[in-house]
Design an enzyme around this catalytic site. Sequence first.
Site, PDB file in Angstrom:
ATOM      1  N   PRO A   2       0.844  -1.217   0.000  1.00  0.00           N
ATOM      2  CA  PRO A   2       0.000   0.000   0.000  1.00  0.00           C
ATOM      3  C   PRO A   2       0.868   1.252   0.000  1.00  0.00           C
ATOM      4  CG  PRO A   2      -0.621  -1.521   1.764  1.00  0.00           C
ATOM      5  CD  PRO A   2       0.673  -2.010   1.203  1.00  0.00           C
ATOM      6  N   GLU A   3       0.616   2.134  -0.925  1.00  0.00           N
ATOM      7  CA  GLU A   3       1.373   3.382  -1.032  1.00  0.00           C
ATOM      8  C   GLU A   3       0.533   4.531  -0.473  1.00  0.00           C
ATOM      9  OE1 GLU A   3       4.410   3.636  -1.804  1.00  0.00           O
ATOM     10  OE2 GLU A   3       4.924   1.834  -2.914  1.00  0.00           O
ATOM     11  N   HIS A  99      -5.609 -13.975   9.286  1.00  0.00           N
ATOM     12  CA  HIS A  99      -4.759 -12.821   8.981  1.00  0.00           C
ATOM     13  C   HIS A  99      -5.265 -11.522   9.592  1.00  0.00           C
ATOM     14  CE1 HIS A  99      -2.537 -15.473   6.471  1.00  0.00           C
ATOM     15  NE2 HIS A  99      -3.522 -15.636   5.609  1.00  0.00           N
TER      16      HIS A  99
END
Length: 281
Positions: A2-3, A99
Amino acid sequence: MPELPEVEVTRQSFAQRIAGAVVTDVRLGKPLRWPLGVEPTSLRGQVVGDVSRRGKYLWLPLSPRHVNSNAAGQGGVLMHLGMSGSLAFVAQPDAPGAHDHFDLVTDQGTLRLTDPRRFGAVVWSNSQNEGMAAKLLSTLGVEPFDVAFDGAYLHAALQRRRVAVKLALLGGDIVVGAGNIYACEALFTACIDPRTRSDRLSRPRCQRLALAIRNTLQAALALGGSTLRDFRDAHGMAGQFQLSANVYGRVGEPCRVCATKVRRIVQAQRSTFFCPTCQKR
Ligand SMILES: [Zn+2]
């Protein structure tokens, strides 16, 4: 990974809905990058404030609703999505899966961090200027949309390095947000060869590069904004941005400007894509 645009769109997807919510429980899964740093039960009863972003970190301010001997004081949690994390705020979450490693349960819904690779982080600090938050945020460069980020600033900062300009951008200590995809695209837009040594870029070229970085991130944000309604997966947004990319992921394909084949090289173990004709040293 993720940016910055994905993180900002994630923030926008839940910030308004979680503001004012009261924490009713905190559930921890497997260990993340660092320990939470506070007794999870001490966050019960805290009120969530306005979620903000700095670089790829989100800051959730928390403040005590009542004076409670068991409660943590004023502070907040700093969150990072790591390599593979995503955040969702849902009214009725499913039972946590393998997760799902952090749930902030509130009276308005549950904020859940799902992170298969567990490089993500959720850490408590008394403020963004103290403790772990201060340590993590202090190395960050300026925000790309801040007025302080302009050609003069970028030129001065690049003059102090002697590395390939792309690597100087990836470091994140000059400006945040120019991750691999966005650095490649901005350098293409600014017609700069990614191998150019940072201290050899003229002031006008730095001016173009600063503008290109801002515009590239703005375009990614707009794309994310347009999908915000059904926003579930930050990675899907990066994929969409790639579809419109000029060079990223397009090795061997014709440059959209001059039709030269896009080249791929490796810089510091990361793929760099560029047009050898349009982009000059
Ligand atoms: Zn070209």
